[in-house]
Design a protein around this motif. Sequence first.
Motif, PDB file in Angstrom:
ATOM      1  N   VAL A 101      16.389  -3.381  -9.422  1.00 52.90           N
ATOM      2  CA  VAL A 101      15.091  -3.969  -9.770  1.00 52.90           C
ATOM      3  C   VAL A 101      14.795  -5.194  -8.913  1.00 52.90           C
ATOM      4  O   VAL A 101      13.627  -5.463  -8.572  1.00 52.90           O
ATOM      5  N   ALA A 102      15.837  -5.936  -8.515  1.00 51.98           N
ATOM      6  CA  ALA A 102      15.622  -7.099  -7.654  1.00 51.98           C
ATOM      7  C   ALA A 102      15.062  -6.679  -6.294  1.00 51.98           C
ATOM      8  O   ALA A 102      14.127  -7.306  -5.767  1.00 51.98           O
ATOM      9  N   LEU A 103      15.609  -5.624  -5.726  1.00 47.43           N
ATOM     10  CA  LEU A 103      15.132  -5.154  -4.424  1.00 47.43           C
ATOM     11  C   LEU A 103      13.733  -4.553  -4.521  1.00 47.43           C
ATOM     12  O   LEU A 103      12.903  -4.734  -3.627  1.00 47.43           O
ATOM     13  N   VAL A 104      13.446  -3.854  -5.619  1.00 47.39           N
ATOM     14  CA  VAL A 104      12.125  -3.234  -5.769  1.00 47.39           C
ATOM     15  C   VAL A 104      11.026  -4.288  -5.903  1.00 47.39           C
ATOM     16  O   VAL A 104      10.047  -4.283  -5.151  1.00 47.39           O
ATOM     17  N   VAL A 105      11.176  -5.213  -6.864  1.00 44.35           N
ATOM     18  CA  VAL A 105      10.101  -6.187  -7.108  1.00 44.35           C
ATOM     19  C   VAL A 105      10.106  -7.314  -6.094  1.00 44.35           C
ATOM     20  O   VAL A 105       9.062  -7.945  -5.855  1.00 44.35           O
ATOM     21  N   GLY A 106      11.267  -7.584  -5.479  1.00 38.95           N
ATOM     22  CA  GLY A 106      11.345  -8.691  -4.536  1.00 38.95           C
ATOM     23  C   GLY A 106      11.005  -8.326  -3.118  1.00 38.95           C
ATOM     24  O   GLY A 106      10.600  -9.192  -2.330  1.00 38.95           O
ATOM     25  N   VAL A 107      11.149  -7.044  -2.753  1.00 39.39           N
ATOM     26  CA  VAL A 107      10.950  -6.644  -1.358  1.00 39.39           C
ATOM     27  C   VAL A 107       9.989  -5.469  -1.224  1.00 39.39           C
ATOM     28  O   VAL A 107       8.956  -5.555  -0.555  1.00 39.39           O
ATOM     29  N   PHE A 108      10.306  -4.333  -1.865  1.00 38.78           N
ATOM     30  CA  PHE A 108       9.611  -3.087  -1.526  1.00 38.78           C
ATOM     31  C   PHE A 108       8.199  -2.982  -2.097  1.00 38.78           C
ATOM     32  O   PHE A 108       7.290  -2.518  -1.400  1.00 38.78           O
ATOM     33  N   ILE A 109       7.985  -3.384  -3.345  1.00 40.72           N
ATOM     34  CA  ILE A 109       6.620  -3.366  -3.889  1.00 40.72           C
ATOM     35  C   ILE A 109       5.717  -4.345  -3.134  1.00 40.72           C
ATOM     36  O   ILE A 109       4.574  -4.001  -2.782  1.00 40.72           O
ATOM     37  N   PRO A 110       6.172  -5.575  -2.823  1.00 44.45           N
ATOM     38  CA  PRO A 110       5.338  -6.462  -1.993  1.00 44.45           C
ATOM     39  C   PRO A 110       5.019  -5.876  -0.629  1.00 44.45           C
ATOM     40  O   PRO A 110       3.919  -6.096  -0.101  1.00 44.45           O
ATOM     41  N   LEU A 111       5.955  -5.133  -0.019  1.00 47.83           N
ATOM     42  CA  LEU A 111       5.665  -4.492   1.262  1.00 47.83           C
ATOM     43  C   LEU A 111       4.565  -3.439   1.100  1.00 47.83           C
ATOM     44  O   LEU A 111       3.682  -3.311   1.961  1.00 47.83           O
ATOM     45  N   LEU A 112       4.606  -2.690   0.015  1.00 47.56           N
ATOM     46  CA  LEU A 112       3.545  -1.713  -0.258  1.00 47.56           C
ATOM     47  C   LEU A 112       2.196  -2.410  -0.395  1.00 47.56           C
ATOM     48  O   LEU A 112       1.187  -1.952   0.171  1.00 47.56           O
ATOM     49  N   GLU A 113       2.171  -3.504  -1.131  1.00 50.30           N
ATOM     50  CA  GLU A 113       0.919  -4.238  -1.326  1.00 50.30           C
ATOM     51  C   GLU A 113       0.382  -4.776  -0.007  1.00 50.30           C
ATOM     52  O   GLU A 113      -0.832  -4.709   0.259  1.00 50.30           O
ATOM     53  N   ALA A 114       1.283  -5.303   0.828  1.00 45.75           N
ATOM     54  CA  ALA A 114       0.842  -5.843   2.116  1.00 45.75           C
ATOM     55  C   ALA A 114       0.315  -4.736   3.018  1.00 45.75           C
ATOM     56  O   ALA A 114      -0.681  -4.916   3.730  1.00 45.75           O
ATOM     57  N   GLY A 115       0.969  -3.582   3.003  1.00 43.39           N
ATOM     58  CA  GLY A 115       0.499  -2.459   3.812  1.00 43.39           C
ATOM     59  C   GLY A 115      -0.880  -1.995   3.395  1.00 43.39           C
ATOM     60  O   GLY A 115      -1.737  -1.700   4.238  1.00 43.39           O
ATOM     61  N   MET A 116      -1.111  -1.935   2.098  1.00 40.82           N
ATOM     62  CA  MET A 116      -2.434  -1.540   1.607  1.00 40.82           C
ATOM     63  C   MET A 116      -3.490  -2.572   1.982  1.00 40.82           C
ATOM     64  O   MET A 116      -4.628  -2.228   2.318  1.00 40.82           O
ATOM     65  N   GLU A 117      -3.120  -3.845   1.912  1.00 39.10           N
ATOM     66  CA  GLU A 117      -4.048  -4.913   2.282  1.00 39.10           C
ATOM     67  C   GLU A 117      -4.467  -4.805   3.749  1.00 39.10           C
ATOM     68  O   GLU A 117      -5.626  -5.033   4.096  1.00 39.10           O
ATOM     69  N   MET A 118      -3.539  -4.424   4.618  1.00 38.71           N
ATOM     70  CA  MET A 118      -3.823  -4.358   6.054  1.00 38.71           C
ATOM     71  C   MET A 118      -4.615  -3.126   6.453  1.00 38.71           C
ATOM     72  O   MET A 118      -5.163  -3.074   7.555  1.00 38.71           O
ATOM     73  N   THR A 119      -4.657  -2.116   5.592  1.00 39.03           N
ATOM     74  CA  THR A 119      -5.322  -0.861   5.967  1.00 39.03           C
ATOM     75  C   THR A 119      -6.597  -0.622   5.170  1.00 39.03           C
ATOM     76  O   THR A 119      -7.035   0.509   4.997  1.00 39.03           O
ATOM     77  N   ARG A 120      -7.202  -1.693   4.700  1.00 40.67           N
ATOM     78  CA  ARG A 120      -8.411  -1.552   3.893  1.00 40.67           C
ATOM     79  C   ARG A 120      -9.668  -1.353   4.718  1.00 40.67           C
ATOM     80  O   ARG A 120     -10.632  -0.752   4.261  1.00 40.67           O
ATOM     81  N   GLU A 121      -9.673  -1.864   5.961  1.00 32.67           N
ATOM     82  CA  GLU A 121     -10.926  -1.937   6.708  1.00 32.67           C
ATOM     83  C   GLU A 121     -10.843  -1.166   8.021  1.00 32.67           C
ATOM     84  O   GLU A 121      -9.760  -0.923   8.564  1.00 32.67           O
ATOM     85  N   GLY A 122     -12.019  -0.796   8.528  1.00 31.64           N
ATOM     86  CA  GLY A 122     -12.131  -0.191   9.858  1.00 31.64           C
ATOM     87  C   GLY A 122     -11.409   1.140   9.965  1.00 31.64           C
ATOM     88  O   GLY A 122     -11.347   1.935   9.030  1.00 31.64           O
ATOM     89  N   LYS A 123     -10.843   1.374  11.150  1.00 30.11           N
ATOM     90  CA  LYS A 123     -10.172   2.638  11.428  1.00 30.11           C
ATOM     91  C   LYS A 123      -8.649   2.517  11.326  1.00 30.11           C
ATOM     92  O   LYS A 123      -7.916   3.300  11.909  1.00 30.11           O
ATOM     93  N   THR A 124      -8.224   1.520  10.568  1.00 33.50           N
ATOM     94  CA  THR A 124      -6.774   1.289  10.459  1.00 33.50           C
ATOM     95  C   THR A 124      -6.064   2.418   9.730  1.00 33.50           C
ATOM     96  O   THR A 124      -4.877   2.638   9.932  1.00 33.50           O
ATOM     97  N   THR A 125      -6.789   3.144   8.857  1.00 32.27           N
ATOM     98  CA  THR A 125      -6.139   4.193   8.073  1.00 32.27           C
ATOM     99  C   THR A 125      -5.624   5.322   8.959  1.00 32.27           C
ATOM    100  O   THR A 125      -4.627   5.959   8.634  1.00 32.27           O
ATOM    101  N   GLN A 126      -6.315   5.596  10.090  1.00 31.08           N
ATOM    102  CA  GLN A 126      -5.851   6.650  10.993  1.00 31.08           C
ATOM    103  C   GLN A 126      -4.464   6.325  11.529  1.00 31.08           C
ATOM    104  O   GLN A 126      -3.538   7.148  11.451  1.00 31.08           O
ATOM    105  N   SER A 127      -4.314   5.145  12.061  1.00 27.38           N
ATOM    106  CA  SER A 127      -3.038   4.731  12.627  1.00 27.38           C
ATOM    107  C   SER A 127      -1.966   4.622  11.547  1.00 27.38           C
ATOM    108  O   SER A 127      -0.802   4.985  11.773  1.00 27.38           O
ATOM    109  N   ALA A 128      -2.357   4.138  10.369  1.00 33.70           N
ATOM    110  CA  ALA A 128      -1.398   3.997   9.280  1.00 33.70           C
ATOM    111  C   ALA A 128      -0.845   5.355   8.864  1.00 33.70           C
ATOM    112  O   ALA A 128       0.365   5.508   8.634  1.00 33.70           O
ATOM    113  N   ALA A 129      -1.720   6.341   8.766  1.00 36.44           N
ATOM    114  CA  ALA A 129      -1.273   7.682   8.361  1.00 36.44           C
ATOM    115  C   ALA A 129      -0.323   8.285   9.391  1.00 36.44           C
ATOM    116  O   ALA A 129       0.696   8.896   9.038  1.00 36.44           O
TER     117      ALA A 129
END
Length: 518
Positions: free
Chosen positions: A416-444
């Motif tokens: 649980v320490a690794l999930v809430v401390g590292v991996f879930i925040p990484l998911l949130e940051a990735g979603m934040e970076m792919t919200r706009e423009g054509k970033t979703t193509q490269s992300a996929a």
Amino acid sequence: MSSSAKTAFISKDPARQDILDDIASKNSSPNEPDKGKSYQELHQPSSSFDSRDDYLNHELQIMQPKRWRMNLPFRDYRFEYEDTIPAMAATIGKVVMVGAIAATFAAPLGLGEAFVLENVRYELLIVSFFVVLFSGFLLPTANLAGTHGPLIPLIPIVVVAGGHPMAFGLLIGAFGLLLAISKGGSLLAELTSKGVCGGLLLYLGFIGTTSQVKSLFAWAEGIGMSHIAFVVILMTIILYAVLENFQKRWLAVPLSCLLGGGVAFLMGAPFEFKTAPGLPHMSPMYWWGENSGWMLGLPTLESFIVVLPFAVLAVAMWSPDFLGHQVFQKISYPKRSEKVLMNIDDTMVSASFRQVAGSVLGGANFSSSWGTYIVPAAIAKRPIPAGAILTALFCIIAGVWGYPMDLAIWEPVMCVALVVGVFIPLLEAGMEMTREGKTTQSAAIVVFASALVNPAFGWSLTMLLDNLGLIGSKERSAALSKMSRWVIPGVMFVVLTAVMAMVGMLPGIPALMAEFRH
């Protein structure tokens, strides 16, 4: 050249434009502190701010880190109780990752559990010295030198091929230092678009989360209590949501560890402290003896030749890892705090020196940017140095006392320490970076390519396709120079793919070098 002409010239390279625009907006703030004043003069007590968040933001904005000069506590930065959170998460992550590397080496070499335990203790003491020296004092924007997790699956191949851990570590340190001196890490970071970086964060966050969930269920099934894993994860999800709602996400690691461990123990999960206090052998001659420690003796020239392709691959995989950590800081930190952002090249210098010294001394660690530290630190809105010193202190306590190591590797706490401390925040940051423009193509595409081989392959291939303009922003690609568009990304992709092909990392394709066909 006039100021407007300089701006027009620089803005032609869109690989740097996002960063330049962000910095420009930060510098335009009317509340920018007087640059002639020191950190001590600009510091204000937390009671003078409307909220704790305002105080932490102000601390990030007024800090003035100095490279290769002494940065002292209370003169150049302060300790806050938020610094204990990343320090705690980092210590748990360190025990887990070094233990995994030592155990992966120990199995094919015929070394027992006692070797793993003692080497982990040894590494906790080694890393403490370098964390304080570099991140605490000399390079306050260098992230802590952690552990290179993606290398773990390759270690059995290295051992079977006759590789030597000292030779492996020394080459990683040498190549890492070359990359840092040439500024190669920061250059590759600038050539990576938001879409590519966001996709990389999404992949790492998702894979990490699912792997820890599977590990927790595997542990629970092993003790015949599968329901414990379900209850622990469900309650952790609810706790994380509540903390998000009250903007106290930085408390996720300690509270989740307390919740996970407490619930599992109350539901009947077995746990006992069994690692007694003590010190490991401190002599390199013991660790590199033919009848003690690793029981391998010193490496030969052939040992260096065998691990050469793996060392190249290890350092090549640094860039996407380091980039992801720096980007997470940028998303989490306030305006006008760019001076305290992680410096990729300085982090590579720190990791390289720490790697060389650790390998000579006899440690099992292979260095990289310390993700279990920098992600919680960014969430807590804290700069690197204060938490780095606390991390060193926690590592020393865990290594000498012994009992905290048992708690750190207990699955209900660790997972649980690794999930809430590292991996879930990484998911949130990735979603934040792919919200706009054509970033979703490269992300996929980067997620797709990473699933095919690994994140380093996915990053290098997608960076090439993105800069060529086949995916992502066509305008960004058209404005890049030839060197930035295809020469550097192309060379990076070819080198990485060739090395992976040599050692047998491309799925379905036998290793090109016969000694790695096992």
